[in-house]
Motif scaffolding. Structure first.
Motif, PDB file in Angstrom:
ATOM      1  N   VAL A  29       0.862  -1.181   0.000  1.00  0.00           N
ATOM      2  CA  VAL A  29       0.000   0.000   0.000  1.00  0.00           C
ATOM      3  C   VAL A  29       0.899   1.232   0.000  1.00  0.00           C
ATOM      4  CG1 VAL A  29      -1.798   1.264   1.243  1.00  0.00           C
ATOM      5  CG2 VAL A  29      -1.782  -1.249   1.292  1.00  0.00           C
ATOM      6  N   GLY A  30       0.711   2.103  -0.998  1.00  0.00           N
ATOM      7  CA  GLY A  30       1.605   3.252  -1.150  1.00  0.00           C
ATOM      8  C   GLY A  30       2.924   2.823  -1.759  1.00  0.00           C
ATOM      9  N   CYS A  31       2.843   2.095  -2.877  1.00  0.00           N
ATOM     10  CA  CYS A  31       4.040   1.447  -3.442  1.00  0.00           C
ATOM     11  C   CYS A  31       4.970   2.428  -4.146  1.00  0.00           C
ATOM     12  CB  CYS A  31       3.644   0.331  -4.392  1.00  0.00           C
ATOM     13  SG  CYS A  31       2.819   0.907  -5.900  1.00  0.00           S
ATOM     14  N   GLY A  32       4.481   3.640  -4.477  1.00  0.00           N
ATOM     15  CA  GLY A  32       5.344   4.595  -5.166  1.00  0.00           C
ATOM     16  C   GLY A  32       5.941   4.015  -6.431  1.00  0.00           C
ATOM     17  N   GLU A  33       7.257   4.136  -6.554  1.00  0.00           N
ATOM     18  CA  GLU A  33       7.962   3.666  -7.757  1.00  0.00           C
ATOM     19  C   GLU A  33       8.232   2.158  -7.758  1.00  0.00           C
ATOM     20  OE1 GLU A  33       8.461   7.860  -7.020  1.00  0.00           O
ATOM     21  OE2 GLU A  33       9.113   6.176  -5.794  1.00  0.00           O
ATOM     22  N   GLY A  34       7.823   1.457  -6.714  1.00  0.00           N
ATOM     23  CA  GLY A  34       7.935   0.006  -6.707  1.00  0.00           C
ATOM     24  C   GLY A  34       9.240  -0.544  -6.191  1.00  0.00           C
ATOM     25  N   GLY A  35      10.086   0.306  -5.611  1.00  0.00           N
ATOM     26  CA  GLY A  35      11.392  -0.169  -5.158  1.00  0.00           C
ATOM     27  C   GLY A  35      11.331  -1.194  -4.045  1.00  0.00           C
ATOM     28  N   VAL A  36      10.387  -1.049  -3.129  1.00  0.00           N
ATOM     29  CA  VAL A  36      10.285  -1.999  -2.012  1.00  0.00           C
ATOM     30  C   VAL A  36       9.884  -3.378  -2.521  1.00  0.00           C
ATOM     31  CG1 VAL A  36       9.025  -2.542   0.120  1.00  0.00           C
ATOM     32  CG2 VAL A  36       9.791  -0.201  -0.301  1.00  0.00           C
ATOM     33  N   LEU A  71      -2.264   5.837  -4.590  1.00  0.00           N
ATOM     34  CA  LEU A  71      -3.290   6.801  -4.979  1.00  0.00           C
ATOM     35  C   LEU A  71      -2.811   7.736  -6.083  1.00  0.00           C
ATOM     36  CD1 LEU A  71      -4.748   7.818  -1.488  1.00  0.00           C
ATOM     37  CD2 LEU A  71      -5.853   6.398  -3.232  1.00  0.00           C
ATOM     38  N   ALA A  72      -1.493   7.808  -6.295  1.00  0.00           N
ATOM     39  CA  ALA A  72      -0.924   8.740  -7.272  1.00  0.00           C
ATOM     40  C   ALA A  72      -0.667   8.032  -8.606  1.00  0.00           C
ATOM     41  CB  ALA A  72       0.378   9.332  -6.736  1.00  0.00           C
ATOM     42  N   PRO A  73      -1.477   8.294  -9.633  1.00  0.00           N
ATOM     43  CA  PRO A  73      -1.284   7.626 -10.935  1.00  0.00           C
ATOM     44  C   PRO A  73       0.093   7.862 -11.542  1.00  0.00           C
ATOM     45  CG  PRO A  73      -3.428   8.712 -10.846  1.00  0.00           C
ATOM     46  CD  PRO A  73      -2.665   9.163  -9.633  1.00  0.00           C
ATOM     47  N   ASP A  74       0.679   9.051 -11.309  1.00  0.00           N
ATOM     48  CA  ASP A  74       1.990   9.333 -11.900  1.00  0.00           C
ATOM     49  C   ASP A  74       3.070   8.442 -11.303  1.00  0.00           C
ATOM     50  OD1 ASP A  74       1.576  10.740  -9.480  1.00  0.00           O
ATOM     51  OD2 ASP A  74       3.125  12.198  -9.958  1.00  0.00           O
ATOM     52  N   ARG A  75       2.935   8.101 -10.018  1.00  0.00           N
ATOM     53  CA  ARG A  75       3.932   7.227  -9.399  1.00  0.00           C
ATOM     54  C   ARG A  75       3.741   5.779  -9.874  1.00  0.00           C
ATOM     55  NH1 ARG A  75       5.320   8.303  -3.279  1.00  0.00           N
ATOM     56  NH2 ARG A  75       7.336   7.583  -4.064  1.00  0.00           N
ATOM     57  N   ILE A  76       2.510   5.385 -10.112  1.00  0.00           N
ATOM     58  CA  ILE A  76       2.253   4.055 -10.683  1.00  0.00           C
ATOM     59  C   ILE A  76       2.863   3.961 -12.079  1.00  0.00           C
ATOM     60  CG2 ILE A  76       0.423   2.578 -11.628  1.00  0.00           C
ATOM     61  CD1 ILE A  76       0.702   2.214  -8.655  1.00  0.00           C
ATOM     62  N   GLU A  77       2.745   5.023 -12.864  1.00  0.00           N
ATOM     63  CA  GLU A  77       3.341   5.014 -14.200  1.00  0.00           C
ATOM     64  C   GLU A  77       4.865   4.901 -14.124  1.00  0.00           C
ATOM     65  OE1 GLU A  77       1.731   4.725 -17.125  1.00  0.00           O
ATOM     66  OE2 GLU A  77       0.019   4.464 -15.782  1.00  0.00           O
ATOM     67  N   LYS A 123       5.257   0.599   4.040  1.00  0.00           N
ATOM     68  CA  LYS A 123       6.601   1.116   4.332  1.00  0.00           C
ATOM     69  C   LYS A 123       6.596   2.629   4.189  1.00  0.00           C
ATOM     70  CE  LYS A 123      11.215   0.751   4.762  1.00  0.00           C
ATOM     71  NZ  LYS A 123      11.525   2.195   4.931  1.00  0.00           N
ATOM     72  N   ASP A 124       6.840   3.328   5.302  1.00  0.00           N
ATOM     73  CA  ASP A 124       6.800   4.793   5.306  1.00  0.00           C
ATOM     74  C   ASP A 124       5.479   5.294   4.730  1.00  0.00           C
ATOM     75  OD1 ASP A 124       9.368   4.979   6.412  1.00  0.00           O
ATOM     76  OD2 ASP A 124      10.304   4.803   4.443  1.00  0.00           O
ATOM     77  N   ALA A 125       4.396   4.671   5.160  1.00  0.00           N
ATOM     78  CA  ALA A 125       3.063   5.018   4.654  1.00  0.00           C
ATOM     79  C   ALA A 125       2.082   5.354   5.771  1.00  0.00           C
ATOM     80  CB  ALA A 125       2.512   3.863   3.814  1.00  0.00           C
ATOM     81  N   ILE A 126       2.078   4.580   6.857  1.00  0.00           N
ATOM     82  CA  ILE A 126       1.041   4.739   7.872  1.00  0.00           C
ATOM     83  C   ILE A 126       1.067   6.128   8.493  1.00  0.00           C
ATOM     84  CG2 ILE A 126       2.403   3.819   9.821  1.00  0.00           C
ATOM     85  CD1 ILE A 126      -1.342   3.119   9.130  1.00  0.00           C
ATOM     86  N   GLU A 127       2.243   6.752   8.555  1.00  0.00           N
ATOM     87  CA  GLU A 127       2.348   8.089   9.162  1.00  0.00           C
ATOM     88  C   GLU A 127       1.761   9.179   8.271  1.00  0.00           C
ATOM     89  OE1 GLU A 127       6.389   7.748   7.019  1.00  0.00           O
ATOM     90  OE2 GLU A 127       4.823   6.441   7.833  1.00  0.00           O
TER      91      GLU A 127
END
Length: 268
Positions: free
Chosen positions: A43-50, A66-72, A113-117
């Motif tokens: 959840v909150g994967c950003g660029e997918g590095g984790v 939630l951010a389509p640009d980060r999914i892209e 990861k670095d999301a719940i806060e």
């Protein structure tokens, strides 16, 4: 002083991959030694590095943001796993009924990861995650406790002085906001930092939520020096001294990162 990785998505992705491979993955493996075939969602994967090291080990992964640009961006880094059917990347809210309909009781591991806060109503999402876990499933949480020196994420400040001064995020809201304005921070940074001030979470509040939502802690690790600081500040990770980690409230001020694995105490 925005750090380089805040501005460079490729560098940020690489740092996330390294940090996940060296620290997050081994922590998860304490509960799931056999990774191949494991169903994982971030959840909150950003660029997918984790997720990348988990994909390398044969996990089947879903990344949600939630951010389509980060999914892209994630798609550009992880295209081979998308093509191979090992990964899905979704720009969606996990509360959506169609998401729950597709993924109810689907995941052995859910990663925040670095999301719940950053998430409003943390009790709601922590409770909601149970519906997405398999019967053996667990949730990994990694986050900076709110009261730690830079728990307000003020390192994103453009002003070098503000980015380095510890604990300023603990000032009363009007004073903190005024300070940010006085040092020339832009509207976007001020909004981001005030949002974090609203959602930052302490160790004690996090564990109270777990108890109320009937989770059991299966693994817990506190860091005096956050592993990601290797990239931010050139310092090596250091686990928190156990006597300090055992002191409620005080430990928040000197613990820069916590890792948890938790599972529902009552089977679903």
């Amino acid at each position: 002083m925005a750090l380089e990785h805040h501005l460079d998505a490729t560098l940020r992705h690489k740092q996330q991959v390294d940090n996940s491979r060296d620290y997050v993955l081994p922590f998860i493996q304490q509960e799931f030694p056999q990774l191949e075939g494991l169903r994982v969602m971030e959840v909150g994967c950003g660029e997918g590095g984790v997720l990348t090291p988990l994909l390398e080990k044969g996990c089947n992964c879903v990344g949600v943001d939630l951010a389509p640009d980060r999914i892209e961006l994630a798609k550009t880094f992880l295209q081979k796993y998308l093509d191979g059917g090992q990964l899905k990347l979704i720009a969606k809210n996990i509360y959506d009924l169609d998401f729950l309909g597709e993924f109810r009781h689907s995941f052995d591991v859910i990663i925040l990861k670095d999301a719940i806060e950053h998430i409003p109503d943390q009790e709601k999402i922590i409770g909601h995650l149970k519906q997405l876990l398999t019967p053996r499933g667990q949730v990994y949480f990694g986050f900076p406790p709110w009261y730690m020196p830079h728990g307000g994420h003020q390192q994103i400040c453009a002003n070098k002085f503000l980015s380095m001064v510890p604990y300023i995020h603990l000032l009363p809201r009007p004073l903190y906001k005024g300070l940010l304005r006085a040092f020339g921070e832009g509207d976007d940074v001020v909004v981001d930092l005030m949002d974090v001030k609203s959602t930052g979470i302490s160790i004690e509040r996090f564990e109270r939520i777990l108890k109320r939502q009937q989770y059991k802690i299966t693994q817990r690790r506190f860091y005096l020096i956050n592993p990601i600081y290797k990239y931010k500040f050139g310092v090596s990770a250091r686990v928190q001294w156990k006597p300090i980690a055992a002191i409620p409230f005080f430990r928040n001020f000197v613990t820069t990162c916590v890792y948890y694995m938790v599972k529902p105490a009552v089977s679903h």
